[in-house]
Design a protein around this motif. Structure first.
Motif, PDB file in Angstrom:
ATOM      1  N   ILE A  52       2.824  11.577   9.478  1.00  0.00           N
ATOM      2  CA  ILE A  52       2.576  10.167   9.838  1.00  0.00           C
ATOM      3  C   ILE A  52       1.155  10.024  10.393  1.00  0.00           C
ATOM      4  O   ILE A  52       0.401   9.121  10.001  1.00  0.00           O
ATOM      5  CB  ILE A  52       3.614   9.670  10.884  1.00  0.00           C
ATOM      6  N   SER A  84      -6.288  -6.428  14.125  1.00  0.00           N
ATOM      7  CA  SER A  84      -4.936  -6.292  14.697  1.00  0.00           C
ATOM      8  C   SER A  84      -4.131  -5.245  13.922  1.00  0.00           C
ATOM      9  O   SER A  84      -3.295  -4.547  14.500  1.00  0.00           O
ATOM     10  CB  SER A  84      -4.218  -7.638  14.712  1.00  0.00           C
ATOM     11  N   ASP A  85      -4.397  -5.121  12.629  1.00  0.00           N
ATOM     12  CA  ASP A  85      -3.762  -4.078  11.818  1.00  0.00           C
ATOM     13  C   ASP A  85      -4.200  -2.700  12.346  1.00  0.00           C
ATOM     14  O   ASP A  85      -3.389  -1.774  12.489  1.00  0.00           O
ATOM     15  CB  ASP A  85      -4.193  -4.269  10.352  1.00  0.00           C
ATOM     16  N   TYR A 143       2.165  -6.190   8.891  1.00  0.00           N
ATOM     17  CA  TYR A 143       1.030  -5.399   8.424  1.00  0.00           C
ATOM     18  C   TYR A 143       1.337  -4.637   7.122  1.00  0.00           C
ATOM     19  O   TYR A 143       0.768  -3.569   6.858  1.00  0.00           O
ATOM     20  CB  TYR A 143       0.557  -4.456   9.541  1.00  0.00           C
ATOM     21  N   SER A 160       0.851  -1.189   0.000  1.00  0.00           N
ATOM     22  CA  SER A 160       0.000   0.000   0.000  1.00  0.00           C
ATOM     23  C   SER A 160       0.886   1.238   0.000  1.00  0.00           C
ATOM     24  O   SER A 160       1.860   1.309   0.762  1.00  0.00           O
ATOM     25  CB  SER A 160      -0.891  -0.034   1.244  1.00  0.00           C
ATOM     26  N   ILE A 216      -5.859   8.510   7.515  1.00  0.00           N
ATOM     27  CA  ILE A 216      -6.447   8.237   6.183  1.00  0.00           C
ATOM     28  C   ILE A 216      -6.596   6.721   5.990  1.00  0.00           C
ATOM     29  O   ILE A 216      -7.635   6.228   5.553  1.00  0.00           O
ATOM     30  CB  ILE A 216      -5.569   8.840   5.055  1.00  0.00           C
ATOM     31  N   SER A 217      -5.532   5.995   6.364  1.00  0.00           N
ATOM     32  CA  SER A 217      -5.559   4.538   6.204  1.00  0.00           C
ATOM     33  C   SER A 217      -6.689   3.924   7.026  1.00  0.00           C
ATOM     34  O   SER A 217      -7.381   3.001   6.564  1.00  0.00           O
ATOM     35  CB  SER A 217      -4.204   3.973   6.648  1.00  0.00           C
ATOM     36  N   VAL A 224       4.251   5.856   5.194  1.00  0.00           N
ATOM     37  CA  VAL A 224       4.343   5.909   6.666  1.00  0.00           C
ATOM     38  C   VAL A 224       5.674   5.304   7.111  1.00  0.00           C
ATOM     39  O   VAL A 224       6.381   5.877   7.949  1.00  0.00           O
ATOM     40  CB  VAL A 224       3.145   5.174   7.330  1.00  0.00           C
ATOM     41  N   LEU A 265      -1.484  10.358   7.595  1.00  0.00           N
ATOM     42  CA  LEU A 265      -1.539   9.182   6.714  1.00  0.00           C
ATOM     43  C   LEU A 265      -2.162   7.980   7.429  1.00  0.00           C
ATOM     44  O   LEU A 265      -2.931   7.217   6.836  1.00  0.00           O
ATOM     45  CB  LEU A 265      -0.132   8.829   6.221  1.00  0.00           C
ATOM     46  N   LEU A 266      -1.832   7.805   8.718  1.00  0.00           N
ATOM     47  CA  LEU A 266      -2.419   6.686   9.473  1.00  0.00           C
ATOM     48  C   LEU A 266      -3.932   6.862   9.602  1.00  0.00           C
ATOM     49  O   LEU A 266      -4.693   5.899   9.478  1.00  0.00           O
ATOM     50  CB  LEU A 266      -1.781   6.580  10.864  1.00  0.00           C
ATOM     51  N   ILE A 286       0.205   4.263   1.011  1.00  0.00           N
ATOM     52  CA  ILE A 286       0.130   5.011   2.277  1.00  0.00           C
ATOM     53  C   ILE A 286       1.014   4.348   3.325  1.00  0.00           C
ATOM     54  O   ILE A 286       1.780   5.019   4.022  1.00  0.00           O
ATOM     55  CB  ILE A 286      -1.345   5.098   2.763  1.00  0.00           C
ATOM     56  N   LYS A 287       0.940   3.023   3.407  1.00  0.00           N
ATOM     57  CA  LYS A 287       1.754   2.320   4.399  1.00  0.00           C
ATOM     58  C   LYS A 287       3.254   2.458   4.089  1.00  0.00           C
ATOM     59  O   LYS A 287       4.066   2.619   4.993  1.00  0.00           O
ATOM     60  CB  LYS A 287       1.351   0.852   4.464  1.00  0.00           C
ATOM     61  N   ARG A 309     -10.119   4.813   5.449  1.00  0.00           N
ATOM     62  CA  ARG A 309     -10.349   3.973   4.260  1.00  0.00           C
ATOM     63  C   ARG A 309     -10.775   2.563   4.675  1.00  0.00           C
ATOM     64  O   ARG A 309     -11.605   1.935   4.042  1.00  0.00           O
ATOM     65  CB  ARG A 309      -9.096   3.929   3.390  1.00  0.00           C
ATOM     66  N   PHE A 318      -2.361  -1.903  15.472  1.00  0.00           N
ATOM     67  CA  PHE A 318      -0.997  -1.453  15.186  1.00  0.00           C
ATOM     68  C   PHE A 318      -1.006   0.000  14.697  1.00  0.00           C
ATOM     69  O   PHE A 318      -0.133   0.790  15.061  1.00  0.00           O
ATOM     70  CB  PHE A 318      -0.353  -2.378  14.150  1.00  0.00           C
ATOM     71  N   HIS A 319      -2.010   0.343  13.896  1.00  0.00           N
ATOM     72  CA  HIS A 319      -2.168   1.738  13.454  1.00  0.00           C
ATOM     73  C   HIS A 319      -2.306   2.654  14.679  1.00  0.00           C
ATOM     74  O   HIS A 319      -1.711   3.732  14.733  1.00  0.00           O
ATOM     75  CB  HIS A 319      -3.412   1.883  12.567  1.00  0.00           C
ATOM     76  N   MET A 378      -4.415   0.920   3.494  1.00  0.00           N
ATOM     77  CA  MET A 378      -5.717   0.756   4.135  1.00  0.00           C
ATOM     78  C   MET A 378      -5.645  -0.329   5.218  1.00  0.00           C
ATOM     79  O   MET A 378      -4.985  -1.357   5.029  1.00  0.00           O
ATOM     80  CB  MET A 378      -6.736   0.351   3.072  1.00  0.00           C
ATOM     81  N   VAL A 379      -6.323  -0.088   6.345  1.00  0.00           N
ATOM     82  CA  VAL A 379      -6.364  -1.081   7.426  1.00  0.00           C
ATOM     83  C   VAL A 379      -7.129  -2.313   6.942  1.00  0.00           C
ATOM     84  O   VAL A 379      -8.198  -2.196   6.349  1.00  0.00           O
ATOM     85  CB  VAL A 379      -7.065  -0.484   8.668  1.00  0.00           C
ATOM     86  N   LYS A 380      -6.550  -3.508   7.190  1.00  0.00           N
ATOM     87  CA  LYS A 380      -7.190  -4.714   6.652  1.00  0.00           C
ATOM     88  C   LYS A 380      -7.859  -5.576   7.720  1.00  0.00           C
ATOM     89  O   LYS A 380      -8.796  -6.302   7.438  1.00  0.00           O
ATOM     90  CB  LYS A 380      -6.155  -5.549   5.897  1.00  0.00           C
ATOM     91  N   LEU A 394       1.009   3.130  16.415  1.00  0.00           N
ATOM     92  CA  LEU A 394       1.857   4.062  15.657  1.00  0.00           C
ATOM     93  C   LEU A 394       1.335   5.495  15.783  1.00  0.00           C
ATOM     94  O   LEU A 394       2.110   6.454  15.901  1.00  0.00           O
ATOM     95  CB  LEU A 394       1.906   3.658  14.177  1.00  0.00           C
ATOM     96  N   LEU A 434       8.444   7.687   6.421  1.00  0.00           N
ATOM     97  CA  LEU A 434       8.393   8.816   7.359  1.00  0.00           C
ATOM     98  C   LEU A 434       8.857   8.399   8.759  1.00  0.00           C
ATOM     99  O   LEU A 434       9.475   9.186   9.475  1.00  0.00           O
ATOM    100  CB  LEU A 434       6.974   9.391   7.415  1.00  0.00           C
TER     101      LEU A 434
END
Lengths: 496, 172
Positions: free
Chosen positions: B50, B6-7, A429, A162, B56-57, A168, B53-54, A164-165, B60, B10-11, B1-3, B14, A171
């Protein structure tokens, strides 16, 4: 010319040759083991290069890289598991050939193809790198900042699933790079009065943590999974280089070596892309395309010559511009920086004998790769029989000792463990770890150069777009960003 | 995008870290000399980027309905789901223990202990139900751990002249 003569003297000393050979052997062994990547092999050997002269240290790391890429063909042939991502295409024909009882023949073709691809890219590297570096000498602070942005955008786009990932992750690397004493004003940032952080986050614990510890932590989880690696059931017949057979496919050799070198020189394109492109091209050129995938020698020639040609190609942007194309070259670049040498155009003017020494060491590493595979392949395929739990424990031990040995600072060991855990979750992830390292490497370059550029322009940001080279880098970065976004969106639409 | 869930977690971790870095950056001097950027500019800009973007992810993921999706389970797995988690945590803890004991116990003893415990733990966790632990194999592992740690110590300290921690008894 004088630099080349001096460089020959730096490389052709028995202890330097011995070290390059040792690095190649270790690379071959680690590349042969599924799950141990070329980046991890280089990161693990980095601590040993500290006390070595630059050409000797880089020679060893280059040997490791060449060896690891070539070694990937062993498990691809015998186990149908690519030792490294760039050997994925090799499995398509080498494994079926091995199942027919011709594992030795498949490996013999791999040996010659890898050697020819590697030597071809070494020639291209020696010829193209100096003029590119000469051009890059025109770069000022604005261009260097734009180049750093370009490098980060490219690696963030391609090393993660991804965009975006990936951004990140890049960054995060940039943010970690701000730890330590500020490069312009000398202000301490995020140091918490810790002496070990005053000069910033040490690159070695970050490299070993992100590429070796995180990989072993993943292997621990995989070890309990259903797909535990089985020992090879394919018997080895006589494995020696198949010169005549490989050279009879000279057209495939030539086209795949060219494709590998070109793809390698494009930052971010990566090994598996190069070998699949070559494989596809060879299939289109072949008189017997229907035989591809059934154990056809042409398929092996295409994949193996391409993935080793990729190494030399990837060294071109890394050495001339300071932009590593993928994870293994990012770690290699870290190795150069740990030696106190900053890759980039000035490397060619300030350290001519060192850079030409690196070129020659790369040739030598390819020759060692051929010789070691030729005479030792029967022995090092036995490495595949080593129990994985022993291997995991030994690798972790080397990680701890390697980081501690450099400056006897236990803080760096804890730092490495932190990076290992971070790397594990970043990979799990789909953020990727290569952008973090690139951010860590490019962060200080980007920050000091943008601040210098703004100081020279009295705070006028338009300096970034009024200088043509800087403008081109920024435009290409933006185009790449939009292209990746468009591609991601198209993939999402087609999946849904 | 978060899937997955647990993802998403982690977001959030962060995001919290980025927020902490951002808050710390406000304590840095914001004055810049000669029209350049202040030492606070990069940390503030990067941690903000950061965080954005997190977010946004995560948004989404929310729109796609994957933000709270459960992680895919492996039906083919022969071991219970807790085994890899315990194995992972065990190895991570052993690494911390190894780093803690490296200087007080010296390289040879701490390394032998680490190798023994690490391999033993993975072996115990991966053994089949009803499989017994043979004492001979335990002794072999102990011998392997001791021999490897001494051999590596000699290679590093004599071969590469790298100083490794010792307890000062018989040079190890």
């Amino acid at each position: 010319m004088g630099d080349y003569v001096e460089a020959l003297g730096l490389v052709f000393q028995w202890h330097v040759l011995l070290v390059i050979g040792g690095g190649t052997l270790l690379g071959l062994i680690m590349g042969a083991l599924p799950g141990l990547t070329a980046a991890m092999a280089i990161a693990l050997l980095l601590p040993l290069t500290f006390g070595m002269p630059p050409v000797m240290g880089m020679g060893m790391l280059l040997g490791t890289l060449c060896g690891a890429i070539a070694g990937g063909s062993v498990s691809a042939t015998l186990l149908n598991i690519p030792g490294t991502p760039s050997s994925v295409a090799t499995t398509l024909d080498a494994f079926p050939m091995a199942r027919r009882g011709e594992a030795g023949r498949a490996l013999g073709i791999c040996i010659v193809s890898s050697f020819i691809g590697g030597i071809f890219s070494a020639v291209v590297l020696s010829l193209l790198a100096p003029p590119i570096a000469d051009f890059a000498l025109r770069f000022g602070p604005a261009e260097y900042f734009a180049l750093s942005v370009f490098g980060l955008v490219i690696i963030a786009s391609v090393s993660s699933k991804s965009l975006i990932k990936g951004l990140v992750a890049g960054l995060i690397g940039l943010l970690i790079a701000t730890v330590g004493t500020d490069p312009v004003a000398g202000v301490q940032r995020y140091t918490f009065h810790n002496l070990s952080l005053l000069t910033g986050v040490n690159l070695l614990p970050a490299l070993i943590g992100l590429f070796a510890v995180s990989q072993v932590l993943k292997d621990v989880v995989d070890y309990f999974g259903p797909e535990r690696t089985e020992h090879s059931k394919n018997k080895m017949d006589h494995a020696s280089p198949r010169w005549l057979e490989t050279l009879s496919y000279w057209k495939v050799l030539a086209s795949s070596s060219v494709i590998g070198t070109v793809v390698g020189a494009i930052p971010g394109a990566g090994g598996s892309i190069g070998s699949f492109l070559s494989y596809d091209q060879a299939k289109k050129m072949s008189k017997t395309p229907e035989k591809f995938g059934t154990g056809h020698p042409e398929g092996i020639v295409a994949s193996e010559s391409s993935n080793n040609a990729l190494v030399g190609g990837a060294l071109i942007p890394m050495l001339t511009l300071g932009i590593p194309g993928e994870a293994a070259t990012a770690v290699l670049m870290g190795g150069l920086m740990i030696q106190g040498i900053s890759p980039g155009p000035t490397l060619f003017t300030d350290n001519g004998s060192i850079i030409y020494g690196i070129f020659i060491a790369f040739f030598v590493a390819n020759i060692f790769m051929l010789l070691i595979q030729w005479f030792g392949i029967q022995i090092f395929v036995k490495v595949l029989q080593v129990p994985r739990k022993l291997l995991m424990a030994l690798i972790l031990m080397f990680c701890v000792i390697g980081v501690y040995a450099v400056d006897a600072d236990i803080f760096n060991v804890y730092l490495m463990l932190g990076f290992g855990v971070l790397g594990y979750f970043l990979n799990r992830y789909d953020f990727g770890t290569a952008p973090v390292i690139l951010g860590l490497i490019l962060g200080p370059i980007a920050e000091s150069n943008i601040r210098r550029a703004l100081m020279l322009s009295s705070g006028d940001w338009s300096v970034l777009v009024t200088r043509p080279i800087s403008l081109v880098f920024l435009l290409v970065s933006a185009a790449f960003l939009f292209f990746t976004l468009w591609q991601n969106r198209r993939q999402t639409t087609s999946h849904s | 995008m978060v899937k997955t869930r647990s993802d998403a977690l982690f977001h959030l971790v962060l995001l919290a870290l980025a927020g902490w870095f951002l808050q710390e950056a406000w304590n840095l001097p914001a004055n810049a000399a000669g029209g350049s950027l202040s030492p606070a500019f990069f940390p503030r800009a990067i941690s903000s980027a950061i965080a954005i973007l997190l977010l946004i992810s995560m948004v989404r993921g929310l729109i796609a309905g994957t933000l709270l999706a459960s992680d895919a389970s492996d039906d083919a797995a022969t071991t219970p789901g807790w085994v890899p988690v315990v194995g992972w945590c065990g190895v991570a803890l052993l690494l911390v223990l190894y780093a803690t004991l490296l200087e007080p116990l010296g390289y040879v003893i701490s390394t032998a202990l680490f190798l023994f415990l690490c391999v033993a733990m993975v072996s115990v966790l991966s053994r089949q139900t009803g499989e017994r632990i043979a004492i001979g194999r335990v002794l072999m592992l102990a011998l392997f751990s001791a021999v490897v740690s001494v051999a590596i110590f000699l290679i590093f300290s004599v071969g590469f002249e790298i100083v490794l921690p010792t307890i000062g008894v018989m040079g190890v």
